[in-house]
Design a protein around this motif. Sequence first.
Motif, PDB file in Angstrom:
ATOM      1  N   ASN A   1      -5.307  14.734  13.054  1.00 25.24           N
ATOM      2  CA  ASN A   1      -6.171  14.081  12.067  1.00 25.24           C
ATOM      3  C   ASN A   1      -5.475  13.033  11.202  1.00 25.24           C
ATOM      4  OD1 ASN A   1      -8.509  15.451  12.918  1.00 25.24           O
ATOM      5  ND2 ASN A   1      -7.958  17.220  11.664  1.00 25.24           N
ATOM      6  N   ASP A   2      -4.206  12.734  11.459  1.00 23.78           N
ATOM      7  CA  ASP A   2      -3.580  11.579  10.813  1.00 23.78           C
ATOM      8  C   ASP A   2      -4.163  10.313  11.434  1.00 23.78           C
ATOM      9  OD1 ASP A   2      -1.933  12.984   9.097  1.00 23.78           O
ATOM     10  OD2 ASP A   2      -0.079  12.596  10.204  1.00 23.78           O
ATOM     11  N   THR A   3      -4.272   9.273  10.631  1.00 20.72           N
ATOM     12  CA  THR A   3      -4.725   7.971  11.115  1.00 20.72           C
ATOM     13  C   THR A   3      -3.531   7.028  11.111  1.00 20.72           C
ATOM     14  OG1 THR A   3      -6.942   8.342  10.256  1.00 20.72           O
ATOM     15  CG2 THR A   3      -6.338   6.062  10.750  1.00 20.72           C
TER      16      THR A   3
ATOM     17  N   VAL B   1      10.372  -8.668  18.381  1.00 22.19           N
ATOM     18  CA  VAL B   1       9.603  -8.194  17.226  1.00 22.19           C
ATOM     19  C   VAL B   1      10.057  -6.802  16.799  1.00 22.19           C
ATOM     20  CG1 VAL B   1       7.578  -9.550  17.921  1.00 22.19           C
ATOM     21  CG2 VAL B   1       7.741  -7.141  18.607  1.00 22.19           C
ATOM     22  N   GLU B   2       9.730  -6.472  15.557  1.00 17.52           N
ATOM     23  CA  GLU B   2       9.923  -5.104  15.057  1.00 17.52           C
ATOM     24  C   GLU B   2       8.583  -4.609  14.540  1.00 17.52           C
ATOM     25  OE1 GLU B   2      12.821  -2.459  12.239  1.00 17.52           O
ATOM     26  OE2 GLU B   2      12.442  -4.522  11.616  1.00 17.52           O
ATOM     27  N   THR B   3       8.189  -3.440  15.002  1.00 15.90           N
ATOM     28  CA  THR B   3       6.912  -2.846  14.617  1.00 15.90           C
ATOM     29  C   THR B   3       7.154  -1.559  13.849  1.00 15.90           C
ATOM     30  OG1 THR B   3       5.761  -3.809  16.503  1.00 15.90           O
ATOM     31  CG2 THR B   3       4.748  -1.869  15.507  1.00 15.90           C
ATOM     32  N   ILE B   4       6.353  -1.365  12.824  1.00 18.32           N
ATOM     33  CA  ILE B   4       6.369  -0.119  12.056  1.00 18.32           C
ATOM     34  C   ILE B   4       4.969   0.470  12.105  1.00 18.32           C
ATOM     35  CG2 ILE B   4       6.637   0.915   9.765  1.00 18.32           C
ATOM     36  CD1 ILE B   4       8.714  -1.306   9.209  1.00 18.32           C
ATOM     37  N   GLY B   5       4.902   1.747  12.489  1.00 16.16           N
ATOM     38  CA  GLY B   5       3.648   2.479  12.460  1.00 16.16           C
ATOM     39  C   GLY B   5       3.641   3.358  11.224  1.00 16.16           C
ATOM     40  N   TYR B   6       2.490   3.442  10.582  1.00 18.82           N
ATOM     41  CA  TYR B   6       2.393   4.250   9.364  1.00 18.82           C
ATOM     42  C   TYR B   6       1.067   4.990   9.337  1.00 18.82           C
ATOM     43  CZ  TYR B   6      -0.119   0.078   7.722  1.00 18.82           C
ATOM     44  OH  TYR B   6      -1.003  -0.971   7.609  1.00 18.82           O
ATOM     45  N   ASN B   7       1.014   6.015   8.491  1.00 17.19           N
ATOM     46  CA  ASN B   7      -0.195   6.849   8.435  1.00 17.19           C
ATOM     47  C   ASN B   7      -1.086   6.473   7.254  1.00 17.19           C
ATOM     48  OD1 ASN B   7       0.902   8.093   6.143  1.00 17.19           O
ATOM     49  ND2 ASN B   7       1.636   9.875   7.277  1.00 17.19           N
ATOM     50  N   GLN B   8      -2.139   7.248   7.074  1.00 12.79           N
ATOM     51  CA  GLN B   8      -3.127   6.988   6.025  1.00 12.79           C
ATOM     52  C   GLN B   8      -2.546   7.119   4.621  1.00 12.79           C
ATOM     53  OE1 GLN B   8      -3.050   9.613   8.053  1.00 12.79           O
ATOM     54  NE2 GLN B   8      -3.502  11.491   6.936  1.00 12.79           N
ATOM     55  N   HIS B   9      -1.383   7.737   4.496  1.00 12.34           N
ATOM     56  CA  HIS B   9      -0.711   7.876   3.198  1.00 12.34           C
ATOM     57  C   HIS B   9       0.310   6.762   2.978  1.00 12.34           C
ATOM     58  CE1 HIS B   9      -2.611  11.782   3.000  1.00 12.34           C
ATOM     59  NE2 HIS B   9      -2.016  12.149   4.114  1.00 12.34           N
ATOM     60  N   LYS B  10       0.319   5.772   3.872  1.00  9.24           N
ATOM     61  CA  LYS B  10       1.257   4.643   3.839  1.00  9.24           C
ATOM     62  C   LYS B  10       2.693   5.076   4.100  1.00  9.24           C
ATOM     63  CE  LYS B  10      -1.964   1.674   2.390  1.00  9.24           C
ATOM     64  NZ  LYS B  10      -3.074   1.750   3.298  1.00  9.24           N
ATOM     65  N   GLN B  11       2.870   6.246   4.727  1.00 11.80           N
ATOM     66  CA  GLN B  11       4.205   6.723   5.116  1.00 11.80           C
ATOM     67  C   GLN B  11       4.542   6.141   6.479  1.00 11.80           C
ATOM     68  OE1 GLN B  11       2.957  10.879   5.018  1.00 11.80           O
ATOM     69  NE2 GLN B  11       4.609  11.286   3.552  1.00 11.80           N
ATOM     70  N   ASN B  12       5.712   5.526   6.586  1.00 12.78           N
ATOM     71  CA  ASN B  12       6.159   5.033   7.885  1.00 12.78           C
ATOM     72  C   ASN B  12       6.472   6.224   8.773  1.00 12.78           C
ATOM     73  OD1 ASN B  12       5.962   2.481   6.800  1.00 12.78           O
ATOM     74  ND2 ASN B  12       8.151   2.214   6.500  1.00 12.78           N
ATOM     75  N   VAL B  13       5.895   6.232   9.972  1.00 14.55           N
ATOM     76  CA  VAL B  13       6.089   7.357  10.884  1.00 14.55           C
ATOM     77  C   VAL B  13       6.933   6.997  12.096  1.00 14.55           C
ATOM     78  CG1 VAL B  13       3.966   8.507  10.122  1.00 14.55           C
ATOM     79  CG2 VAL B  13       3.903   7.008  12.130  1.00 14.55           C
ATOM     80  N   ILE B  14       6.964   5.718  12.463  1.00 15.04           N
ATOM     81  CA  ILE B  14       7.739   5.283  13.624  1.00 15.04           C
ATOM     82  C   ILE B  14       8.116   3.817  13.448  1.00 15.04           C
ATOM     83  CG2 ILE B  14       5.719   4.587  14.992  1.00 15.04           C
ATOM     84  CD1 ILE B  14       7.194   5.752  17.471  1.00 15.04           C
TER      85      ILE B  14
END
Length: 158
Positions: free
Chosen positions: A107-109, A133-146
């Motif tokens: 249920n994380d977005t 390029v460099e990509t950052i994935g983050y969740n609904q809490h604006k926490q970087n996850v990857i």
Amino acid sequence: MNSENNMAVTKFGRYFEDFIIGEEILHEGSKTIFESDNNFFCLLTMNHHPVHINIDYAEQKQHKQLLVVGTLVFSLIVGITVPDISGKAIANLEYEEIKHLTPVFINDTLYAKTKILAKRESKSKIDRGIVHVETIGYNQHKQNVISFKRKVLVPKNT
């Protein structure tokens, strides 16, 4: 507009010339990860670790809940970037420095942003270039996850 039928033409991907070094792209796509997504991915990739598919087991471990498979997170974030980064790509040449920064749960977005680090013309073919390029994935809490870097071979607009 396409003059033949008055339909708007959708922009998908970029040509080599369209990438600007230093530009930061906030990707429009996002994805909430459902338990079914995680289960299907575990089955498809034969990752049957119980921390991903067994609630009872996961509740007894550090995070007390199911963890989303890291390679699913990676795949989704790459996918979110396709319309802006590799939609016109000839090939993805390299992925580097893949870092899982914090756990992802059911249920994380997920959202993504990408920075254009560098680009250069191909040494062997004049009709294309390589974009780094460099990509950052983050969740609904604006926490970087990857986070990860990649090099993409894209055509020139010639």
